[in-house]
Scaffold this motif. Structure first.
Motif, mmCIF file in Angstrom:
data_model
loop_
_atom_site.group_PDB
_atom_site.id
_atom_site.type_symbol
_atom_site.label_atom_id
_atom_site.label_comp_id
_atom_site.label_asym_id
_atom_site.label_seq_id
_atom_site.Cartn_x
_atom_site.Cartn_y
_atom_site.Cartn_z
ATOM 1 N N LEU A 577 0.830 -1.195 0.000
ATOM 2 C CA LEU A 577 0.000 0.000 0.000
ATOM 3 C C LEU A 577 0.869 1.251 0.000
ATOM 4 C CD1 LEU A 577 -2.710 -0.961 2.655
ATOM 5 C CD2 LEU A 577 -2.806 -1.262 0.180
ATOM 6 N N GLU A 578 0.315 2.348 -0.530
ATOM 7 C CA GLU A 578 1.020 3.622 -0.499
ATOM 8 C C GLU A 578 1.137 4.121 0.944
ATOM 9 O OE1 GLU A 578 -1.616 2.913 -2.295
ATOM 10 O OE2 GLU A 578 -1.337 3.498 -4.404
ATOM 11 N N ALA A 579 2.131 4.971 1.179
ATOM 12 C CA ALA A 579 2.355 5.496 2.531
ATOM 13 C C ALA A 579 1.121 6.219 3.047
ATOM 14 C CB ALA A 579 3.567 6.441 2.514
ATOM 15 N N GLU A 580 0.487 7.041 2.191
ATOM 16 C CA GLU A 580 -0.684 7.790 2.628
ATOM 17 C C GLU A 580 -1.840 6.852 2.970
ATOM 18 O OE1 GLU A 580 1.307 10.205 -0.743
ATOM 19 O OE2 GLU A 580 1.003 8.123 -0.154
ATOM 20 N N VAL A 581 -1.989 5.775 2.217
ATOM 21 C CA VAL A 581 -3.093 4.838 2.456
ATOM 22 C C VAL A 581 -2.884 4.094 3.775
ATOM 23 C CG1 VAL A 581 -4.260 2.795 1.554
ATOM 24 C CG2 VAL A 581 -3.552 4.617 -0.005
ATOM 25 N N ILE A 582 -1.631 3.724 4.083
ATOM 26 C CA ILE A 582 -1.365 2.983 5.325
ATOM 27 C C ILE A 582 -1.695 3.832 6.544
ATOM 28 C CG2 ILE A 582 0.435 1.907 6.716
ATOM 29 C CD1 ILE A 582 1.833 1.072 4.176
ATOM 30 N N ILE A 583 -1.224 5.083 6.564
ATOM 31 C CA ILE A 583 -1.470 5.896 7.762
ATOM 32 C C ILE A 583 -2.940 6.258 7.879
ATOM 33 C CG2 ILE A 583 -0.946 8.081 6.610
ATOM 34 C CD1 ILE A 583 -0.133 7.046 10.253
ATOM 35 N N ASP A 584 -3.621 6.473 6.749
ATOM 36 C CA ASP A 584 -5.064 6.724 6.820
ATOM 37 C C ASP A 584 -5.807 5.501 7.343
ATOM 38 O OD1 ASP A 584 -4.882 9.307 5.955
ATOM 39 O OD2 ASP A 584 -5.454 8.905 3.880
ATOM 40 N N ALA A 585 -5.382 4.318 6.935
ATOM 41 C CA ALA A 585 -6.021 3.095 7.412
ATOM 42 C C ALA A 585 -5.822 2.923 8.918
ATOM 43 C CB ALA A 585 -5.475 1.891 6.657
ATOM 44 N N LEU A 586 -4.607 3.177 9.400
ATOM 45 C CA LEU A 586 -4.354 3.078 10.839
ATOM 46 C C LEU A 586 -5.221 4.065 11.617
ATOM 47 C CD1 LEU A 586 -0.458 2.690 10.910
ATOM 48 C CD2 LEU A 586 -2.155 0.941 11.444
ATOM 49 N N ASN A 587 -5.353 5.287 11.098
ATOM 50 C CA ASN A 587 -6.177 6.282 11.784
ATOM 51 C C ASN A 587 -7.650 5.894 11.754
ATOM 52 O OD1 ASN A 587 -3.943 7.874 12.369
ATOM 53 N ND2 ASN A 587 -4.152 9.101 10.525
ATOM 54 N N GLN A 588 -8.117 5.336 10.640
ATOM 55 C CA GLN A 588 -9.518 4.925 10.550
ATOM 56 C C GLN A 588 -9.812 3.771 11.501
ATOM 57 O OE1 GLN A 588 -11.258 4.318 6.579
ATOM 58 N NE2 GLN A 588 -12.084 2.369 7.293
ATOM 59 N N ILE A 589 -8.899 2.811 11.594
ATOM 60 C CA ILE A 589 -9.112 1.648 12.456
ATOM 61 C C ILE A 589 -9.122 2.051 13.925
ATOM 62 C CG2 ILE A 589 -8.078 -0.528 13.219
ATOM 63 C CD1 ILE A 589 -6.956 -0.741 10.296
ATOM 64 N N THR A 590 -8.182 2.911 14.303
ATOM 65 C CA THR A 590 -8.016 3.259 15.720
ATOM 66 C C THR A 590 -8.804 4.489 16.138
ATOM 67 O OG1 THR A 590 -6.036 4.563 15.187
ATOM 68 C CG2 THR A 590 -5.721 2.235 15.745
ATOM 69 N N GLY A 591 -9.348 5.246 15.186
ATOM 70 C CA GLY A 591 -10.074 6.458 15.530
ATOM 71 C C GLY A 591 -9.169 7.591 15.959
ATOM 72 N N THR A 592 -7.913 7.607 15.470
ATOM 73 C CA THR A 592 -6.954 8.651 15.831
ATOM 74 C C THR A 592 -6.699 9.557 14.623
ATOM 75 O OG1 THR A 592 -5.119 7.162 15.284
ATOM 76 C CG2 THR A 592 -5.849 7.222 17.574
ATOM 77 N N THR A 593 -5.859 10.560 14.832
ATOM 78 C CA THR A 593 -5.522 11.513 13.778
ATOM 79 C C THR A 593 -4.008 11.633 13.658
ATOM 80 O OG1 THR A 593 -5.641 13.375 15.325
ATOM 81 C CG2 THR A 593 -7.645 12.825 14.097
ATOM 82 N N GLU A 594 -3.568 12.417 12.682
ATOM 83 C CA GLU A 594 -2.135 12.607 12.426
ATOM 84 C C GLU A 594 -1.883 14.089 12.150
ATOM 85 O OE1 GLU A 594 1.567 10.362 12.078
ATOM 86 O OE2 GLU A 594 -0.470 9.880 12.749
ATOM 87 N N SER A 595 -0.671 14.536 12.474
ATOM 88 C CA SER A 595 -0.291 15.934 12.252
ATOM 89 C C SER A 595 0.593 16.027 11.018
ATOM 90 C CB SER A 595 0.457 16.499 13.469
ATOM 91 O OG SER A 595 -0.368 16.487 14.619
ATOM 92 N N TYR A 596 0.298 16.993 10.142
ATOM 93 C CA TYR A 596 1.089 17.236 8.938
ATOM 94 C C TYR A 596 1.420 18.718 8.870
ATOM 95 C CZ TYR A 596 -1.076 12.769 7.728
ATOM 96 O OH TYR A 596 -1.512 11.474 7.748
ATOM 97 N N SER A 597 2.647 19.020 8.455
ATOM 98 C CA SER A 597 3.063 20.415 8.388
ATOM 99 C C SER A 597 4.208 20.561 7.401
ATOM 100 C CB SER A 597 3.505 20.917 9.773
ATOM 101 O OG SER A 597 4.640 20.186 10.220
#
Length: 717
Positions: A577-597
């Protein structure tokens, strides 16, 4: 008068005389090896030099006395005239062994004051053993790291793709196993055999092939399948079986949306018994907003949407450019109009976002623009073209001009009919005297740079063309490029869409179209190109044709070992999977978010934490996770910029990092899954989009951690 013997002695080491030494010190020097049998010694009471071996009692009697040689010092006394010498006096009894302390004193005295302090080289030699120990420890650590990498990349007990599903869940310890488990036959039992396409367990893990594929062989469902199946028959390639509903569900969500289905969506699709549910799902996903987000990300990689070096669009322009791309995909703008607007637009980079195509370049000269146009819309790497061919195409972009405005970082892209190619200015000379400076300025004002006429425009197919001076050459090139008869335009985009969905292009690589890299199935490529033209360049029509085909819906478990099986799509291509898809999947599964800047360039850019990674508008806005998992830098627009190879560092991050562990431990999404209904089934549906098999069990954070680290989660299959 004969000399009187003394208790003091002298010895020669090289050309230096050392002494006086007492008899005890002399014996200590012999014991320490400082004085050898051939060393010349002299008693302080006489002037005669002799070898140390001739001194009675100084060396053991078993040592042979070397022949006497003349002493190098003052001449010896006259010898007696008689032919016979008187025998030497009997040797005294051997003295007791010397004590260590006198030996040490003698060694110090003989060595001299200049040897009391060792040189740095000698000191380094003394420290030799510790350095060797350190090197040995470092070598052992390197071996341990290598073993860890090998174990992570090749875990023990893994099966071949023909014998196992895409991934498995590791077994738990005996303490966590249920008391009663169904008996399972071991795969290595010689009496055990897997019935043809029956739900039989594999290697005792509880997996069976029906989890990932159907039992019946594939059948053609349209023109795509007819062309692909004909190639299989010609080359005698056995295709894989069709994939199961659960595999198709996860695959089409990831390929169209870059998103995993939710537990409710997965359960509703798997419970649906209608025969056309796959076609309905494809039509529904093509209309979802995530489709525009995900494919805007794909096109932003291709069009180099990036604010910072080396593209330097600037944040305002990059975000405006991304909004236009996403809006075009959401509104299903025909592909020919999409390309024409990119090639022919003029105006402000803030107010006419399409003009950023001419700014998102590393070099803005005509040849640099021609290379980017050939790569993006023709799938050709113009660096490999003959110089004349590249020069002819670059003439269409020789009138592109750039103007600054009063607004900060705003730039206007224009058609400049009076623009000529002038030679670069000469380098500035060094400092001059005031008189020389005025003369040089006057001379430079008189000497004007002679304009160089641009090369004659020639289309890439070799056709020359004449263009009026007041007509924009970009319009002429766009008319030629978009014509249905053009051999590059439609074939390039349908090949890219096939590559994006199937993981391998009909022409592979997808951006390396050249005569010596022919398509694996020319008839298929031509038919898809014709369909694009017939549909008025509707790319969603091409998506539907490919996604509804039996070729796309094959299992990822290959059945043929033919060397051309992969090139002819005999099974679905497994890829990470693409990097963006993996982190989005982890956030969707766990109900968490990520910081981007992005802190480069100024002003700093901060994105709301609710924004998904696939929706980030700018390649400069990133995170350490995206960098680690191979997000492309968007510098060249080539497909190879994205690195989807799984590395040891990525494995270790998922296994051991506090970043992932905190998401699994404190995520409200997981806690909700644990508290509703069948927790184990909820976790499987959320992470793998399928229910657990008969031999799969477990629960809690450990199960979620295990599934997130499985190959089945990290790869499309």
């Amino acid at each position: 008068m004969a000399p009187t013997p003394s208790d003091s002695w002298f010895c020669l080491t090289g050309k230096r005389q050392i002494g006086p030494l007492s008899a005890e010190q002399l014996r200590a020097a012999v014991a320490a090896g400082e004085v050898r049998p051939e060393t010349m010694v002299r008693n302080a009471g006489g002037s005669h030099w002799c070898q140390a071996a001739q001194v009675p009692g100084l060396f053991p009697s078993r040592l042979a006395v070397p022949p006497e040689r003349p002493a190098p010092s003052p001449p010896a006394e006259p010898r007696p005239t008689s032919q016979s010498r008187p025998p030497p006096p009997p040797p005294p009894p051997p003295p007791p062994p010397p004590e260590p302390k006198p030996a040490a004193e003698f060694s110090i005295r003989v060595a001299g004051a200049d040897r009391r302090k060792k040189s740095p080289k000698a000191n380094r030699s003394r420290r030799g053993p510790p350095i060797a120990i350190y090197l040995g420890i470092l070598g052992a650590l390197a071996v341990c790291v290598a073993l860890v990498v090998v174990i992570l990349n090749n875990p023990p007990g893994t099966e071949t793709p023909e014998k196992r599903p895409v991934a498995g869940v590791p077994k738990k310890s005996a303490a966590n196993e249920p008391r009663e488990k169904p008996e399972q036959k071991e795969a290595d039992d010689p009496g055990f055999s897997v019935p043809a396409w029956e739900p039989a367990p594999i290697d005792g893990s509880g997996y069976n092939r029906t989890t990932f594929e159907l039992g019946a062989p594939p059948t053609p469902r349209g023109r795509i399948d007819e062309l692909v199946f004909a190639k299989w028959k010609q080359l005698e390639i056995e295709p894989a079986h069709p994939c199961s509903d659960a595999v198709f569900l996860r695959r089409v969500y990831l390929d169209l949306l870059g998103t995993l289905p939710t537990v409710q969506e997965a359960r509703a699709f798997l419970d649906d018994k209608s025969p056309d549910k796959r076609t309905k799902l494809i039509d529904a996903l093509l209309e979802r907003p995530e489709f525009a987000d995900f494919w805007a990300m794909k096109w932003s990689d291709l069009l180099r949407v990036k604010a910072e070096f080396p593209i330097n669009l600037w944040p305002n322009a990059a975000q405006a450019y991304h909004r236009w791309i996403r809006s075009s995909i959401k509104n299903n703008l025909p592909y020919d109009k999409f390309v024409r607007e990119l090639l022919t637009s003029s105006g402000s980079n803030f107010r006419v976002p399409q003009v950023n195509f001419y700014r998102a370049l590393q070099t803005k000269d005509p040849k640099g623009i021609a290379r980017v146009v050939a790569l993006t819309f023709m799938g050709c790497r113009a660096d490999k073209w003959p110089e004349e061919r590249l020069a002819g195409m670059s003439a269409f972009f020789s009138k592109v001009g750039y103007k600054k405005t009063g607004e900060w970082k705003e730039e206007i892209v224009i058609f400049d009919p009076h623009k000529t190619d002038a030679p670069p200015p000469s380098p500035k000379p060094g400092p001059k005297l005031p008189g020389e400076k005025k003369a040089a300025e006057k001379k430079a004002a008189e000497k004007k740079l002679a304009p160089v006429p641009p090369p004659a425009p020639v289309f890439p197919d070799g056709t020359p063309v004449e263009i009026a001076w007041d007509k924009d050459p970009r319009d002429v090139f766009a008319d030629w490029l978009i014509t249905p008869k053009n051999p590059w335009f439609t074939r390039n985009i349908v090949n890219r869409v096939w590559y994006w969905l199937q993981g391998r292009g009909i022409v592979h690589e997808a951006d390396d179209v050249r005569p010596d890299n022919p398509p694996s199935n020319p008839a298929l490529l031509d038919w898809l190109s014709e369909e694009l033209v017939k549909s008025n360049y509707d790319l969603k029509h091409i998506y539907r044709l490919i996604l509804n085909s039996s070729t796309y819906q094959l299992s990822s478990i290959p059945k043929s070992k033919h060397p051309e099986a992969a090139a002819h799509f005999a099974s679905y291509t497994v890829r990470r999977l693409e990097a963006e898809v993996i982190i989005d999947a982890l956030n969707q599964i766990t109900g968490t978010t990520e910081s981007y800047s992005s802190i480069i360039p100024e002003p700093y850019t901060f994105i709301p934490e609710t924004r998904r990674a696939i929706a980030l508008p700018d390649g400069s806005i990133t995170s350490s996770f995206l960098e680690l998992f191979g997000r492309p830098p968007r510098d060249s627009g080539m497909e190879s910029e994205r690195n989807n190879r799984l590395t040891a560092g990525q494995r270790l991050h998922l296994l051991n990092s506090s970043h992932v562990r905190n998401k699994l431990r404190g995520g409200p999404g997981l806690r909700k899954l644990f508290g509703e209904g069948n927790a184990s089934e909820n976790v499987y549906l959320a992470i793998l989009s399928r229910p657990p098999g008969s031999g799969e069990w477990g629960g809690g954070e450990d199960l979620a951690w295990t599934l997130v680290n499985s190959t089945e989660f990290l790869f499309r299959h």
